[in-house]
Design a protein around this motif. Structure first.
Motif, mmCIF file in Angstrom:
data_model
loop_
_atom_site.group_PDB
_atom_site.id
_atom_site.type_symbol
_atom_site.label_atom_id
_atom_site.label_comp_id
_atom_site.label_asym_id
_atom_site.label_seq_id
_atom_site.Cartn_x
_atom_site.Cartn_y
_atom_site.Cartn_z
ATOM 1 N N ARG A 65 0.827 -1.192 0.000
ATOM 2 C CA ARG A 65 0.000 0.000 0.000
ATOM 3 C C ARG A 65 0.873 1.259 0.000
ATOM 4 O O ARG A 65 2.046 1.225 0.372
ATOM 5 C CB ARG A 65 -0.913 0.002 1.228
ATOM 6 C CG ARG A 65 -2.023 -1.052 1.130
ATOM 7 C CD ARG A 65 -2.912 -1.015 2.353
ATOM 8 N NE ARG A 65 -3.529 0.286 2.572
ATOM 9 C CZ ARG A 65 -4.617 0.708 1.937
ATOM 10 N NH1 ARG A 65 -5.212 -0.065 1.032
ATOM 11 N NH2 ARG A 65 -5.126 1.892 2.192
ATOM 12 N N ALA A 82 -3.778 5.295 0.717
ATOM 13 C CA ALA A 82 -4.405 5.891 1.894
ATOM 14 C C ALA A 82 -4.385 7.406 1.766
ATOM 15 O O ALA A 82 -3.319 8.026 1.741
ATOM 16 C CB ALA A 82 -3.669 5.463 3.164
ATOM 17 N N TYR A 90 1.017 5.102 1.477
ATOM 18 C CA TYR A 90 0.463 5.946 2.535
ATOM 19 C C TYR A 90 0.651 7.414 2.177
ATOM 20 O O TYR A 90 1.780 7.912 2.114
ATOM 21 C CB TYR A 90 1.165 5.634 3.868
ATOM 22 C CG TYR A 90 0.553 6.356 5.043
ATOM 23 C CD1 TYR A 90 -0.685 5.962 5.555
ATOM 24 C CD2 TYR A 90 1.197 7.432 5.652
ATOM 25 C CE1 TYR A 90 -1.258 6.618 6.634
ATOM 26 C CE2 TYR A 90 0.641 8.091 6.727
ATOM 27 C CZ TYR A 90 -0.594 7.673 7.218
ATOM 28 O OH TYR A 90 -1.153 8.344 8.286
#
Length: 383
Positions: free
Chosen positions: A4, A316, A6
């Protein structure tokens, strides 16, 4: 599961290795920093070393750094009726800008009738003329204006604000939580009387903050019952958290200039890529901003849909402040700036940090292109 990306560093940051190491070392210290034996003195040394590091970062004095449980408590401690500089007049009312963090907008220990709100411009900067009028309309005031906004990244003209406040016999509190480690500043050059800081925005742990006082600024303790922090904040100090705060601050300040240049380049790459995909608005783009913060919207976009879409794409991001119990709701910052509700409801914030890479930006732009394509298809289907 794919890795992922961030991009919500304004909400909180990963723990820096230096902070993790300092915290682990402090956990092995058995003493209470208020004890006089060797173990206590060892703990006290850790606390005072961190205090010196934080004071140096903002050009203050170590004895004027008061450790707290975080930025919210530090703000509450600062917003105290009667706070004064030396033998000067105590503040009897509070003036806060309309775009402050909710912990400042709540007014600390001032009563609601003693609190006034300062307007901001459409670019998100304090309206100095309105501030002058408010100061002239009543007794001495404590004024609270954040150095850099957590949502738009807009940097306030604090030196000008300070001149206006001090000419009227007031005091100035600066919430510098988002600015620390991103732009250089010092309490004296800003001409501020109080500055609030927080550890978890610069790679320290959550639950540690500080209030830095200007020389000879006096205020009443919020937490009483002990003589810690020179009588300004009772309670045994969080030695491990404070140690990590100091280490994170030193690491952030050592890399401030090169990291700011790198983030500025990434911000430009990000915004150029966003603009190539859809007609969009970047808020506060016409004023100085933090080099890591982009708050944007596209007409017809819903922030909740965008945040979920980014998240499903492994990115995110947020819709603004992370202090609203996880709710995606229109921003009070954008409302104060006069932004129409339909545009404010679509605001999405991407904030970068020291480990953000060009590859991260490219992945975020890939995710955005998918979202933008879906938005445009939806418009065509309803046309």
């Amino acid at each position: 599961m794919p890795e992922r990306v961030y991009l919500d560093w304004n909400a909180t940051t990963p723990l820096r290795p230096e902070a993790r190491a300092a915290m682990a070392a402090a956990w092995d210290i058995a003493g209470n920093p208020s004890s006089v034996h060797a173990e206590g003195r060892q703990a006290r040394r850790v606390v005072e070393d961190a205090r010196a590091a934080i004071a140096a970062a903002v050009g203050g004095r170590p004895q004027d750094v008061v450790f707290t449980s975080g930025g919210t408590e530090a703000n509450a401690l600062a917003l105290t009726p009667g706070v004064r500089h030396g033998s000067g007049q105590p503040a009897r009312r509070l003036l806060v800008s309309a775009i402050e963090h909710t912990s400042v907008l709540s007014g600390g220990r001032f009563s609601p009738e003693a609190i006034g709100t300062i307007d901001v411009t459409g670019s998100g900067l304090v309206d100095l003329d309105h501030l002058r009028r408010l100061l002239a309309a009543g007794p001495p005031a404590l004024v609270s204006v954040m150095l850099a906004n957590n949502e738009t990244g807009a940097i306030q003209p604090i030196s000008e604000v300070a001149d206006v406040v001090h000419e009227a016999g007031g005091l100035l509190h600066i919430d510098a939580i988002q600015a620390l480690g991103k732009i250089p500043f010092e309490i004296k050059s800003l001409n501020a009387d109080l500055i609030t800081l927080s550890a978890h925005k610069i790679g320290g742990p959550k639950g540690v903050g500080a209030l830095v006082l200007g020389e000879d600024v006096q205020l009443e303790a919020l937490l009483r019952g002990g003589g810690q922090e020179l009588g300004r904040r009772a309670g045994t100090e969080n030695v491990a958290g404070i140690a990590a705060f100091g280490a994170a601050t030193s690491a952030a300040m050592a890399a401030l200039a090169p990291n700011a240049r790198r983030l500025q380049s990434l911000q430009e790459r990000l915004e150029k890529g966003l603009m190539q995909t859809a007609s969009m608005i970047v808020f506060s783009a016409d004023v100085p901003r933090l080099p890591n913060t982009t708050l944007f919207t596209v007409p017809g976009l819903k922030a909740e849909t965008a945040v979920i879409g980014f998240d499903l794409g492994g990115i995110a991001v947020s819709s603004g402040s992370a202090c609203s119990s996880g709710k995606v709701q229109p921003s009070h910052v954008l409302s104060a700036m006069g932004i129409a509700r339909d545009l404010a409801q679509g605001a999405v914030r991407l904030s970068l940090g020291w480990s953000t890479s060009e590859a991260d930006i490219d992945l975020a732009l890939q995710a955005w292109r998918k979202l933008a394509d879906a938005l445009l298809r939806g418009r065509r289907n309803t046309a």
